[in-house]
Scaffold this motif. Structure first.
Motif, PDB file in Angstrom:
ATOM      1  N   LEU A 144       4.761   4.647   1.298  1.00 15.01           N
ATOM      2  CA  LEU A 144       4.103   4.092   2.485  1.00 15.01           C
ATOM      3  C   LEU A 144       3.664   2.651   2.253  1.00 15.01           C
ATOM      4  CD1 LEU A 144       1.925   7.174   3.557  1.00 15.01           C
ATOM      5  CD2 LEU A 144       3.989   6.305   4.675  1.00 15.01           C
ATOM      6  N   VAL A 145       3.096   2.378   1.078  1.00 17.31           N
ATOM      7  CA  VAL A 145       2.648   1.018   0.777  1.00 17.31           C
ATOM      8  C   VAL A 145       3.848   0.082   0.672  1.00 17.31           C
ATOM      9  CG1 VAL A 145       1.513  -0.446  -0.948  1.00 17.31           C
ATOM     10  CG2 VAL A 145       0.525   1.772  -0.351  1.00 17.31           C
ATOM     11  N   GLY A 146       4.911   0.529  -0.001  1.00 20.15           N
ATOM     12  CA  GLY A 146       6.105  -0.306  -0.109  1.00 20.15           C
ATOM     13  C   GLY A 146       6.719  -0.592   1.248  1.00 20.15           C
ATOM     14  N   ALA A 147       6.766   0.433   2.117  1.00 19.50           N
ATOM     15  CA  ALA A 147       7.301   0.247   3.468  1.00 19.50           C
ATOM     16  C   ALA A 147       6.434  -0.732   4.260  1.00 19.50           C
ATOM     17  CB  ALA A 147       7.375   1.590   4.191  1.00 19.50           C
ATOM     18  N   ALA A 148       5.110  -0.636   4.098  1.00 17.76           N
ATOM     19  CA  ALA A 148       4.199  -1.549   4.803  1.00 17.76           C
ATOM     20  C   ALA A 148       4.402  -2.983   4.343  1.00 17.76           C
ATOM     21  CB  ALA A 148       2.758  -1.117   4.571  1.00 17.76           C
ATOM     22  N   LEU A 149       4.625  -3.184   3.041  1.00 19.10           N
ATOM     23  CA  LEU A 149       4.870  -4.542   2.535  1.00 19.10           C
ATOM     24  C   LEU A 149       6.144  -5.121   3.121  1.00 19.10           C
ATOM     25  CD1 LEU A 149       3.911  -4.228  -1.257  1.00 19.10           C
ATOM     26  CD2 LEU A 149       2.675  -5.451   0.539  1.00 19.10           C
ATOM     27  N   LEU A 150       7.184  -4.298   3.228  1.00 17.66           N
ATOM     28  CA  LEU A 150       8.427  -4.785   3.828  1.00 17.66           C
ATOM     29  C   LEU A 150       8.244  -5.096   5.305  1.00 17.66           C
ATOM     30  CD1 LEU A 150      11.169  -2.492   2.204  1.00 17.66           C
ATOM     31  CD2 LEU A 150      10.628  -4.864   1.663  1.00 17.66           C
ATOM     32  N   HIS A 151       7.460  -4.263   5.992  1.00 16.60           N
ATOM     33  CA  HIS A 151       7.247  -4.446   7.424  1.00 16.60           C
ATOM     34  C   HIS A 151       6.440  -5.710   7.717  1.00 16.60           C
ATOM     35  CE1 HIS A 151       6.550  -3.457  11.620  1.00 16.60           C
ATOM     36  NE2 HIS A 151       5.238  -3.577  11.420  1.00 16.60           N
TER      37      HIS A 151
END
Length: 465
Positions: free
Chosen positions: A169-176
């Motif tokens: 979730l954190v990695g996806a948020a950083l990409l977003h």
């Protein structure tokens, strides 16, 4: 002194600089002390237990950091999802093969035949003591348990699956959000990762003491007599595990062109430590470093290896299939083909919920016996005396199975630098613990195929392979 005999000075230097030599000496010394002074088993047990505790304390933050950085560096959340799906396919195939091989071997060798055990004379309550009265989670409970109720709780309970979910979730948020909105987050995570690897380096210096304590406790507590009583079963389990590893080596060679034997030599320190402490968790941080430096991309290592600790228990699968037939043969129950197929299907499910559950092997065996309806549940107590001896087989096979999965899935996804991997396994590139790397190396981009293109974060990152 003949040239072939190492000088005392050289031996001292090897013992001072080689972790493998230190752990090997501690292993032998632990067996000797446990055999000669079995009363010392309880006194030195905290050495092994304390080491395991220290390693477990850093596993969750390490997995979180590696996965977050891996997703951000890869720059493609869909690729991360594909890695997870391919890993699950590999895990299911590997554990099914392990179960089938164990089942066939137990039918051919029949390790429990001729024992004529009366299950009514076995102490079934001893199994409850081993398992703490617990039970394996159902499928729905397993899925829910993988979802964190609290971010802090996931780390506090050291739940790897929950930490993986948070990291994704954190990695996806950083990409977003992109680099411009949160420019300081990824460098901070990378710095935490460096700190954790440095801590791992400190803890690993205690590995020889941990192995010594664990071996003294094993030999002193259980003795060597159990080997005579259950010799046929022990030899069969270890032989089947070796056969399975040979098949894994063939699969690794076919998929990646890499040699499993060379990987064993490359990771001999970690394998010996896992063997001595009977815990694959103690070497997870170092295995992650070695896999990254051997050409596997960060996101593949960060997802496949920790997930395998819950989904890819190859050694445990071998033990469970052989153990089930051993119990049936010992009490005089003849399992037909249909019942043996049921054994495989039940174990395919129960083996997935074993990680972190006390006495999980006995819970899985009890669940299998209950589902068959012809094996007394109390007969599981037959394996109480030999279970600890099987830990070394289970741990080593599980660990190598998960590492092979990392290489195979990485190659499958195009996340493996094969040329670098071959050089590392051939010894042309020496392994350098990330805690010992010079700070200047932090400005060199990682030599990974996917990092050259589509990199959303431009900060320099440490080399990981």
């Amino acid at each position: 002194m003949p040239p072939s005999v190492p000088s005392p000075r050289r031996v001292a230097r090897i013992l001072r600089t080689s972790l493998f030599a230190q752990v090997a000496c501690a292993l032998v010394l632990g067996i000797v002390v446990g055999r000669l002074w079995p009363d010392a088993a309880t006194a030195v047990q905290p050495l092994g237990d304390g080491f395991v505790r220290l390693i477990k304390a850093v596993i969750s933050p390490l997995v979180f950091c590696v996965v977050v950085v891996g997703i951000a560096k890869a720059g493609d959340l869909k690729a991360f999802g594909r890695i997870g799906l391919k890993a699950l396919v590999w895990f299911e195939a590997a554990t099914t093969v392990a179960l089938l091989i164990g089942l066939v071997a137990a039918n051919v060798v029949a390790p429990g035949s001729g024992m004529h055990v009366d299950p009514s004379k076995l102490d079934a309550s001893a199994v409850d003591g081993k398992t703490g009265g617990g039970s394996l989670p159902s499928t729905s409970e397993f899925i829910l348990d993988a979802l964190p109720q609290s971010a802090v709780g996931a780390f506090a309970e050291n739940s790897l699956l929950q930490v993986l979910v948070l990291a994704c979730l954190v990695g996806a948020a950083l990409l977003h959000l992109g680099h411009t909105k949160v420019p300081a987050v990824l460098p901070a995570v990378q710095q935490v990762q460096d700190v954790v690897f440095a801590i791992v380096g400190f803890i690993m210096r205690l590995a020889p003491l941990a192995v010594f304590g664990a071996m003294v406790h094993l030999v002193g507590e259980y003795g060597l007599g159990v080997v005579k009583t259950y010799g046929k079963l022990i030899v069969l389990c270890y032989a089947v595990a070796l056969l399975f590893l040979v098949l894994l080596g063939v699969a690794l060679k076919a998929v990646t062109g890499l040699s499993l034997w060379k990987f064993v030599r490359y990771t001999r320190e970690e394998l010996l430590l896992a063997l001595g402490t009977a815990s694959s968790e103690t070497v997870m941080p170092r295995m992650m470093q070695k896999l990254r430096q051997a050409g596997c991309r960060d996101d593949a290592v960060g997802l496949v290896l920790p997930t395998g600790y819950s989904f890819n228990l190859d050694g445990a699968s071998i033990y469970l299939s052989i153990g089930t037939l051993f119990i049936a043969q010992a009490v005089g129950v003849d399992l037909g083909p249909g019942q043996q197929i049921t054994v495989v299907l039940v174990l395919m499910l129960t083996s997935k919920g074993m990680a972190g559950v006390p006495g999980s092997a006995f819970l899985a065996l009890s669940a299998t016996a209950t589902s068959l309806g012809v094996i007394p549940a109390g007969a599981v107590a037959l394996l109480l005396g030999v279970d600890r001896i099987m830990d070394s087989m289970r741990v080593t096979t599980n660990l190598l199975g998960n590492c092979v999965a990392v290489f195979a899935v990485s190659r499958w996804e195009g996340a493996l630098d094969t040329e670098r991997a071959k050089k590392v396994l051939d010894g042309e590139i020496a392994f350098v613990p990330e805690a010992d790397e010079k700070p200047a190396r932090a400005v060199v981009p990682a030599q990974q195929p996917s990092d050259v293109s589509a990199q959303p974060v431009k900060e320099p990152v440490p080399e990981g392979g």
